[in-house]
Design an enzyme around this catalytic site. Sequence first.
Site, PDB file in Angstrom:
ATOM      1  N   SER A 134      58.080  13.653  82.792  1.00 43.06           N
ATOM      2  CA  SER A 134      56.774  13.017  83.058  1.00 43.06           C
ATOM      3  C   SER A 134      56.605  12.804  84.550  1.00 43.06           C
ATOM      4  O   SER A 134      57.599  12.636  85.284  1.00 43.06           O
ATOM      5  CB  SER A 134      56.701  11.667  82.359  1.00 43.06           C
ATOM      6  OG  SER A 134      55.538  10.962  82.766  1.00 43.06           O
ATOM      7  N   TYR A 147      61.054   3.591  80.804  1.00 41.62           N
ATOM      8  CA  TYR A 147      60.451   4.906  80.546  1.00 41.62           C
ATOM      9  C   TYR A 147      60.577   5.779  81.803  1.00 41.62           C
ATOM     10  O   TYR A 147      61.012   6.925  81.735  1.00 41.62           O
ATOM     11  CB  TYR A 147      58.983   4.731  80.145  1.00 41.62           C
ATOM     12  CG  TYR A 147      58.280   6.040  79.842  1.00 41.62           C
ATOM     13  CD1 TYR A 147      58.533   6.743  78.666  1.00 41.62           C
ATOM     14  CD2 TYR A 147      57.351   6.586  80.740  1.00 41.62           C
ATOM     15  CE1 TYR A 147      57.894   7.952  78.391  1.00 41.62           C
ATOM     16  CE2 TYR A 147      56.706   7.785  80.470  1.00 41.62           C
ATOM     17  CZ  TYR A 147      56.982   8.468  79.297  1.00 41.62           C
ATOM     18  OH  TYR A 147      56.344   9.661  79.032  1.00 41.62           O
TER      19      TYR A 147
HETATM   20  N1  LIG Z   1      50.908  11.786  76.415  1.00 41.32           N
HETATM   21  C1  LIG Z   1      51.198  11.603  77.686  1.00 41.32           C
HETATM   22  O1  LIG Z   1      50.372  11.093  78.473  1.00 41.32           O
HETATM   23  C2  LIG Z   1      52.545  12.031  78.227  1.00 41.32           C
HETATM   24  C3  LIG Z   1      52.690  12.143  79.613  1.00 41.32           C
HETATM   25  C4  LIG Z   1      53.925  12.538  80.135  1.00 41.32           C
HETATM   26  C5  LIG Z   1      54.972  12.833  79.282  1.00 41.32           C
HETATM   27  N2  LIG Z   1      54.803  12.722  77.926  1.00 41.32           N
HETATM   28  C6  LIG Z   1      55.957  13.031  77.089  1.00 41.32           C
HETATM   29  O2  LIG Z   1      55.598  14.023  76.148  1.00 41.32           O
HETATM   30  C7  LIG Z   1      56.453  13.920  75.015  1.00 41.32           C
HETATM   31  C8  LIG Z   1      55.611  13.957  73.754  1.00 41.32           C
HETATM   32  O3  LIG Z   1      54.818  12.780  73.707  1.00 41.32           O
HETATM   33  P1  LIG Z   1      53.330  12.760  73.126  1.00 41.32           P
HETATM   34  O4  LIG Z   1      52.442  12.331  74.204  1.00 41.32           O
HETATM   35  O5  LIG Z   1      53.041  14.008  72.409  1.00 41.32           O
HETATM   36  O6  LIG Z   1      53.449  11.515  72.128  1.00 41.32           O
HETATM   37  P2  LIG Z   1      53.477  11.431  70.523  1.00 41.32           P
HETATM   38  O7  LIG Z   1      52.243  12.072  69.974  1.00 41.32           O
HETATM   39  O8  LIG Z   1      53.757  10.013  70.224  1.00 41.32           O
HETATM   40  O9  LIG Z   1      54.724  12.344  70.119  1.00 41.32           O
HETATM   41  C9  LIG Z   1      56.048  11.903  70.212  1.00 41.32           C
HETATM   42  C10 LIG Z   1      56.881  12.786  69.314  1.00 41.32           C
HETATM   43  O10 LIG Z   1      58.250  12.400  69.438  1.00 41.32           O
HETATM   44  C11 LIG Z   1      58.783  12.278  68.132  1.00 41.32           C
HETATM   45  N3  LIG Z   1      59.871  11.308  68.101  1.00 41.32           N
HETATM   46  C12 LIG Z   1      59.886  10.024  68.545  1.00 41.32           C
HETATM   47  N4  LIG Z   1      61.064   9.445  68.284  1.00 41.32           N
HETATM   48  C13 LIG Z   1      61.813  10.386  67.654  1.00 41.32           C
HETATM   49  C14 LIG Z   1      63.118  10.391  67.115  1.00 41.32           C
HETATM   50  N5  LIG Z   1      63.923   9.316  67.167  1.00 41.32           N
HETATM   51  N6  LIG Z   1      63.575  11.528  66.525  1.00 41.32           N
HETATM   52  C15 LIG Z   1      62.778  12.626  66.444  1.00 41.32           C
HETATM   53  N7  LIG Z   1      61.546  12.679  66.938  1.00 41.32           N
HETATM   54  C16 LIG Z   1      61.067  11.567  67.539  1.00 41.32           C
HETATM   55  C17 LIG Z   1      57.615  11.832  67.270  1.00 41.32           C
HETATM   56  O11 LIG Z   1      57.833  12.219  65.921  1.00 41.32           O
HETATM   57  P3  LIG Z   1      58.231  11.229  64.711  1.00 41.32           P
HETATM   58  O12 LIG Z   1      57.582   9.910  64.971  1.00 41.32           O
HETATM   59  O13 LIG Z   1      57.697  11.957  63.510  1.00 41.32           O
HETATM   60  O14 LIG Z   1      59.724  11.184  64.738  1.00 41.32           O
HETATM   61  C18 LIG Z   1      56.483  12.656  67.859  1.00 41.32           C
HETATM   62  O15 LIG Z   1      56.453  13.935  67.272  1.00 41.32           O
HETATM   63  C19 LIG Z   1      57.241  12.616  75.183  1.00 41.32           C
HETATM   64  O16 LIG Z   1      58.536  12.903  75.661  1.00 41.32           O
HETATM   65  C20 LIG Z   1      56.445  11.867  76.233  1.00 41.32           C
HETATM   66  O17 LIG Z   1      57.245  10.977  76.964  1.00 41.32           O
HETATM   67  C21 LIG Z   1      53.627  12.329  77.389  1.00 41.32           C
END
Ligand SMILES: NC(=O)c1ccc[n+]([C@@H]2O[C@H](COP(=O)([O-])OP(=O)(O)OC[C@H]3O[C@@H](n4cnc5c(N)ncnc54)[C@H](OP(=O)(O)O)[C@@H]3O)[C@@H](O)[C@H]2O)c1
Length: 256
Positions: A134, A147
Site C-alpha cells: 500500500s 497497518y
Molecule cells: N482498498 C484500498 O484502498 C487498498 C489500498 C491499498 C492496499 N490495499 C490492500 O489490498 C488488499 C485487498 O484489500 P481490499 O481493498 O480488496 O479489501 P477487502 O475487499 O476487504 O478484501 C480483503 C480480502 O482479504 C481476505 N482476508 C482477510 N483476512 C483473511 C484471512 N485471515 N485469511 C484469508 N483471507 C483473508 C478477505 O477474505 P475473507 O474475509 O473471505 O477471508 C478478502 O478477500 C489488502 O491487502 C489491502 O491492505 C487496499
Amino acid sequence: MRAIITGASSGIGAALARELSRRGWSLALLARRGDLLEALAAELKTPAVALPCDVTDREAVREAARRGAEALGGPFDLAVANAGISVPTWATKFNVDDAERIIRVNVLGMFYLFDATVPAMIERGSGRFAGIASIAGLRGLPSASVYSASKAAMQSFLEASRVELAPRGVGVTIVNPGWVRTPIIEKYKGRVPFVMEAPEAARRIADGLERGAREVEFPLPMSMLMRTIRLVPNALYDVVLKPYAKRRIDPAKVRR
Ligand SMILES: NC(=O)c1ccc[n+]([C@@H]2O[C@H](COP(=O)([O-])OP(=O)(O)OC[C@H]3O[C@@H](n4cnc5c(N)ncnc54)[C@H](OP(=O)(O)O)[C@@H]3O)[C@@H](O)[C@H]2O)c1
C-alpha cells in the site's frame, strides 16, 4: 498460465481474479469465505478452484496451494499475496490484539504464501511473486500505525527478495495502491482522495504483473503526494499529519 491469489473473495483480489481470467489465466482462489470463492469460480470462464483457507494458518496455506496446483494441472506461474485487513490502531489506546491480527494476516499471510509457492518457482527457474502492499507503507500514518508498519514490512521483504530471486529466474512485484473502492475503506467517514474503482486497479495490477514490473503504484496523484510526503522533514510531517490521527471511523464497519 496458473495463478494463486489470496483474499480473492472480495475487493481487489476478486477484481484481479476476474481480470486475469479474462486474460486467459487459470486461478486458485483463497480466502476464508468459501461461498464467495465458489460463486466467483463459477462465474469465471477459465479453470478456477475455490480454496477456503485462513492465511494465518501456515499448514492450511501449504495445503491449499498444493490442492490448487493439483486441480489446475501444474505449479503456479504467479502468486499474489493480497489478503489483508486494515484495523485502525492508535498509540494512545493501543490494542495489542488488533496489532497482532494485522501482522498475522498482512505479513505472516504473505510469508506463508511465499513459503508455499516460491520454492517450486526457484526449482523451475521461472515465476513471479507479488504482494499487494500500500501507499500507506511509504510513511507511518497516524490512526493506521500497525497497518502502515505491516505494509512497510511487505515492501522491504519483497524488495530484498526481488534482488535475491532475479538470478534464479523468479520475478517479484510490489503493488502499492492508493485508495481503492472496496469494503476495506467503507469504515472511513470522511473524504477518500483520488479513489479508484477496483476493476481499474485490477487492470493496472495485471498489466504490471504481465510486463514483469518491479513496482506498480497508483493512482498517479496519490503516488506523487505520498512520494513528496516521504521527503518532508519530520517536524513538518508531524504538523501536517496531526489531523489524520482524528479520522472519523465507523467501528461497525471494521473487519478483522
Ligand atoms: N482498498 C484500498 O484502498 C487498498 C489500498 C491499498 C492496499 N490495499 C490492500 O489490498 C488488499 C485487498 O484489500 P481490499 O481493498 O480488496 O479489501 P477487502 O475487499 O476487504 O478484501 C480483503 C480480502 O482479504 C481476505 N482476508 C482477510 N483476512 C483473511 C484471512 N485471515 N485469511 C484469508 N483471507 C483473508 C478477505 O477474505 P475473507 O474475509 O473471505 O477471508 C478478502 O478477500 C489488502 O491487502 C489491502 O491492505 C487496499
